[in-house]
Design an enzyme around this catalytic site. Structure first.
Site, PDB file in Angstrom:
ATOM      1  N   SER A  48     117.192  26.964  19.523  1.00 24.61           N
ATOM      2  CA  SER A  48     117.822  25.840  18.840  1.00 24.61           C
ATOM      3  C   SER A  48     118.359  26.484  17.639  1.00 24.61           C
ATOM      4  O   SER A  48     117.536  25.889  16.600  1.00 24.61           O
ATOM      5  CB  SER A  48     117.459  24.375  19.064  1.00 24.61           C
ATOM      6  OG  SER A  48     118.266  23.638  18.366  1.00 24.61           O
ATOM      7  N   PHE A  97     124.250  22.731  32.228  1.00 24.20           N
ATOM      8  CA  PHE A  97     125.281  22.948  31.712  1.00 24.20           C
ATOM      9  C   PHE A  97     125.511  24.609  31.326  1.00 24.20           C
ATOM     10  O   PHE A  97     126.142  25.428  31.815  1.00 24.20           O
ATOM     11  CB  PHE A  97     125.740  22.204  30.451  1.00 24.20           C
ATOM     12  CG  PHE A  97     126.608  22.937  29.425  1.00 24.20           C
ATOM     13  CD1 PHE A  97     127.910  23.189  30.024  1.00 24.20           C
ATOM     14  CD2 PHE A  97     126.458  22.960  27.968  1.00 24.20           C
ATOM     15  CE1 PHE A  97     128.810  23.841  29.121  1.00 24.20           C
ATOM     16  CE2 PHE A  97     127.383  23.437  27.342  1.00 24.20           C
ATOM     17  CZ  PHE A  97     128.714  23.916  27.573  1.00 24.20           C
ATOM     18  N   TYR A 109     112.220  17.849  18.605  1.00 23.27           N
ATOM     19  CA  TYR A 109     112.784  18.936  19.534  1.00 23.27           C
ATOM     20  C   TYR A 109     112.680  20.280  18.765  1.00 23.27           C
ATOM     21  O   TYR A 109     112.450  21.046  19.619  1.00 23.27           O
ATOM     22  CB  TYR A 109     114.300  18.316  19.596  1.00 23.27           C
ATOM     23  CG  TYR A 109     115.137  19.311  20.235  1.00 23.27           C
ATOM     24  CD1 TYR A 109     115.309  18.935  21.808  1.00 23.27           C
ATOM     25  CD2 TYR A 109     115.861  20.224  20.079  1.00 23.27           C
ATOM     26  CE1 TYR A 109     116.091  19.792  22.584  1.00 23.27           C
ATOM     27  CE2 TYR A 109     117.013  20.911  20.757  1.00 23.27           C
ATOM     28  CZ  TYR A 109     117.032  20.902  22.014  1.00 23.27           C
ATOM     29  OH  TYR A 109     117.943  21.794  22.920  1.00 23.27           O
TER      30      TYR A 109
END
Length: 308
Positions: free
Chosen positions: A113, A11, A138
Site C-alpha cells: 500500500s 477488484f 493496515y
C-alpha cells in the site's frame, strides 16, 4: 507461463486476470468467493479461505508466478482489531511464503500500500526511500509482509517484487463497499444519494486507473528489476473536491455532499514518485484521471443494477 492469483476474484485481481488471459497465459485463481458476474471460463478457480491457505498445497502445482493480492482488512477498520489484522494477513502471508518455497515458485509479487506504509509524508512526491511510519494497522501489516518477503529471499532464495500501489479505481470495483472513493462516489451519484466526505475536501490522493496498475503488475512478472520495492501511481495528486468536479463534468448531474469530521487514519496528502517504475519496469500510466472516471462511470451505468 502459469500464474496463481491469490485474491484473483477481487477488484484488482479480476482486472489482472483479464490481462494475463489476454496475453495468452494460464491462470489459476484462489479466493474465498467467485462472483458469477466476474466468472471467466478460461480460469481455473479454487475457492478457499486465505487464513487456511496451508490446506491448499495443490494450488501451487506447476505454478511459475504467484500474485498476493489478498487483504482481509481496510485501512479505516484495521485499527479496531489489530490482532485479527495480524493473524489473518501477516500469519497467513508467512504460510503462503512457506508454500511458495516448497513448490519452487519462481517469483511472488505482492501488492503493498503506497497510501499507508509511508504514513504522513515529509516530502511530496513520496519516493521508495521515504521513512516508513504507517498510522494504521493496515499499513503496519503491509509493511510486515514486505519484511517477511525480504527475509524469505535472504534465507531461501525466494524471488519477489513489492509494488506499492496508490489508489486504483475502475471497472469491477464495487460501489457498495467502504473503500474506493471513485466507485463509491459514482455509485451514490448514479443512485441519487448524498456523498459523504471526511474533512473539507482538501485530502489529496494519487489515483491510478486499474488497467494501468494491472499492466505494472504484469510487467513485474516479466522483468528482473534492480529494486525489490517499486511505487505504482501517477505521480499526480487530486483532491476530493477536484474528483467531484470531474464527476460533475462527466455526469452533468447535481450532487448533495455531506461533510464529516476528518478521520485519524487519513493522511492529508499522498502522492507517489514513480520514476523507479519508469526506469526499471519501463512503465508509465496511460489513462488520465478524467478518462478513467468516464470509463468507470460507463461501466457502472451498465452494471450497477447487477451489483446490488
Amino acid at each position: 507461463m502459469k500464474y496463481l492469483v491469490i485474491g484473483g476474484a477481487g477488484f484488482i485481481g479480476h482486472n489482472l486476470v483479464l490481462k494475463l488471459l489476454n496475453r495468452g497465459h494460464s491462470v489459476r485463481v484462489f479466493d474465498r468467493k467467485i462472483h458469477s458476474e466476474s466468472y471467466l471460463p478460461a480460469c481455473d478457480y479454487v475457492v478457499g479461505n486465505f487464513s487456511k491457505i496451508e490446506n491448499h498445497q495443490t494450488i501451487f502445482h506447476n505454478i511459475d508466478i504467484v500474485y498476493h493480492l489478498i487483504s482481509t482488512t481496510l485501512p479505516k477498520s484495521s485499527n479496531e482489531n489489530p490482532v485479527f489484522d495480524v493473524q489473518t494477513n501477516v500469519v497467513s502471508s508467512i504460510n503462503l511464503l512457506k508454500m511458495c518455497c516448497h513448490a519452487n515458485v519462481k517469483k511472488i509479487i505482492f501488492t503493498s500500500s503506497g497510501g499507508t506504509v509511508y504514513g504522513i509524508p515529509k516530502t511530496i512526491p513520496i519516493t521508495e526511500e521515504h521513512p516508513l511510519n504507517p498510522i494504521c494497522s493496515y499499513g503496519i501489516t503491509k509493511l510486515a509482509i514486505e519484511k517477511y518477503l525480504s527475509l524469505f529471499h535472504h534465507l531461501y532464495g525466494l524471488d519477489y517484487q513489492v509494488l506499492r500501489l496508490s489508489n486504483p479505481f475502475g471497472p469491477f470495483q464495487d460501489p457498495f463497499l467502504q473503500q474506493g472513493v471513485i466507485a463509491v462516489f459514482l455509485g451514490k451519484i448514479l443512485r441519487n444519494q448524498p456523498i459523504e466526505i471526511w474533512g473539507d475536501g482538501t485530502i489529496c490522493r494519487d489515483y491510478i486507473y486499474i488497467d494501468d496498475a494491472a499492466e505494472a503488475l504484469y510487467l513485474s512478472s516479466l522483468k528482473s528489476t534492480k529494486s525489490k520495492i517499486i511505487n505504482i501511481g501517477t505521480g499526480k495528486g487530486t483532491t476530493l473536491t477536484e474528483v467531484l468536479a470531474m464527476m460533475a463534468k462527466v455526469l452533468n448531474k447535481n450532487m448533495k455532499i455531506n461533510y464529516k469530521n476528518v478521520r485519524n487514519v487519513d493522511v492529508p496528502v499522498n502522492v507517489l514518485d514513480i520514476q523507479r517504475a519508469f526506469t526499471e519496469l519501463n512503465w508509465a500510466p496511460a489513462i488520465t484521471m478524467e478518462q478513467g472516471i468516464r470509463m468507470t462511470c460507463d461501466w457502472l451505468t451498465k452494471n450497477l443494477s447487477g451489483l446490488t
